[in-house]
Design a protein around this motif. Structure first.
Motif, mmCIF file in Angstrom:
data_model
loop_
_atom_site.group_PDB
_atom_site.id
_atom_site.type_symbol
_atom_site.label_atom_id
_atom_site.label_comp_id
_atom_site.label_asym_id
_atom_site.label_seq_id
_atom_site.Cartn_x
_atom_site.Cartn_y
_atom_site.Cartn_z
ATOM 1 N N UNK A 218 0.837 -1.210 0.000
ATOM 2 C CA UNK A 218 0.000 0.000 0.000
ATOM 3 C C UNK A 218 0.868 1.255 0.000
ATOM 4 N N UNK A 219 1.935 1.233 0.809
ATOM 5 C CA UNK A 219 2.857 2.368 0.848
ATOM 6 C C UNK A 219 3.593 2.519 -0.480
ATOM 7 N N UNK A 220 3.883 1.401 -1.121
ATOM 8 C CA UNK A 220 4.546 1.434 -2.425
ATOM 9 C C UNK A 220 3.638 2.055 -3.483
ATOM 10 N N UNK A 221 2.360 1.714 -3.437
ATOM 11 C CA UNK A 221 1.396 2.307 -4.379
ATOM 12 C C UNK A 221 1.338 3.821 -4.211
ATOM 13 N N UNK A 222 1.338 4.269 -2.959
ATOM 14 C CA UNK A 222 1.306 5.705 -2.684
ATOM 15 C C UNK A 222 2.589 6.389 -3.182
ATOM 16 N N UNK A 223 3.736 5.739 -2.926
ATOM 17 C CA UNK A 223 5.015 6.311 -3.343
ATOM 18 C C UNK A 223 5.121 6.348 -4.855
ATOM 19 N N UNK A 224 4.607 5.319 -5.539
ATOM 20 C CA UNK A 224 4.631 5.284 -7.008
ATOM 21 C C UNK A 224 3.762 6.389 -7.584
ATOM 22 N N UNK A 225 2.575 6.567 -7.022
ATOM 23 C CA UNK A 225 1.677 7.634 -7.493
ATOM 24 C C UNK A 225 2.320 8.999 -7.328
ATOM 25 N N UNK A 226 2.980 9.190 -6.209
ATOM 26 C CA UNK A 226 3.675 10.456 -5.952
ATOM 27 C C UNK A 226 4.807 10.664 -6.938
#
Length: 230
Positions: A218-226
């Motif tokens: 989930x944190x990776x998805x957020x970091x990728x979107x950013x």
């Protein structure tokens, strides 16, 4: 396709490696087990009776060390190869664990391994776990995590891991090993274990493996979107 670098640092037996492997598999990323690299160096030094305080011996030994990871075709596991030989099981034994922090503290060893790690991960799309990934190896990683857990829980996990491999070790010996490793890792002069300023804390004491993997993904998805937005 846009990809990021995921750096997972933290103490031993917090679940870093297992979580990192599963996150990499789920995201379709490469996995670099930096701890295994230092363990492989420790094994080579042990086998060749390298004097850790002799700089010339250390440098000469490092010139003869080639480490790579290969996927086991039967179960898909990444396994560690030292100079062409599979050493995955040997490097997980307690006698290596008792020495690896001391070997890892040697500047020449860290410089050699960091160079290899940067080369392996330069194209992004990788998950790395270790002690100095977010602070030294990839300080610009899009996602940095710092894993911790209660020392007694860490010792119990380590005992179970060893017993599953047929190595029966007293819990007090494991606790002592963990304390010594923590002390060496956090106080060494060369790349000590510390949390990067922008790393996210994850306490795995009472988390299942699935929960750890889900949290990181989930944190990776957020970091990728950013990263895509920027």
């Amino acid at each position: 396709m846009h990809k990021i670098t995921i750096a997972i640092d933290g103490y031993s037996s917090c679940g870093k490696s297992t979580t990192a492997k599963n996150v990499a598999k789920r995201l379709g990323y490469g996995y670099i087990d930096t701890g295994a690299m230092y363990r492989a160096v420790t094994l080579y030094f042990h086998q060749h009776l390298v004097t850790l305080t002799n700089q010339k011996e250390v440098i000469k030994a490092l010139d003869n060390i080639q480490i790579e990871f290969r996927r086991n075709p039967n179960d898909g596991r990444n396994e560690t190869y030292l100079n062409g030989l599979n050493v995955e099981d040997e490097i997980r034994k307690l006698y290596i664990a008792n020495k690896v922090s001391e070997v890892s503290a040697i500047a020449e060893v860290r410089h050699a391994m960091v160079a290899q790690q940067r080369k392996m991960g330069k194209k992004k799309g990788v998950v790395l776990d270790g002690r100095d990934i977010g602070t030294v190896v990839f300080p610009d990683a899009e996602l940095k995590l710092f894993m911790t857990a209660d020392p007694i829980i860490r010792a119990n996990r380590r005992q179970i891991e060893l017993s599953e491999k047929g190595e029966l070790v007293d819990i007090e010996d494991i606790i002592e090993n963990i304390k010594n490793r923590d002390l060496i890792d956090t106080t060494r002069k060369e790349s000590p274990l510390r949390k990067a300023e922008d790393a996210i804390d994850i306490d795995t004491s009472y988390m299942t493996l699935d929960e750890q993997v889900e949290t990181v993904c989930l944190l990776a998805d957020e970091a990728l979107s950013k990263a895509i937005r920027n």
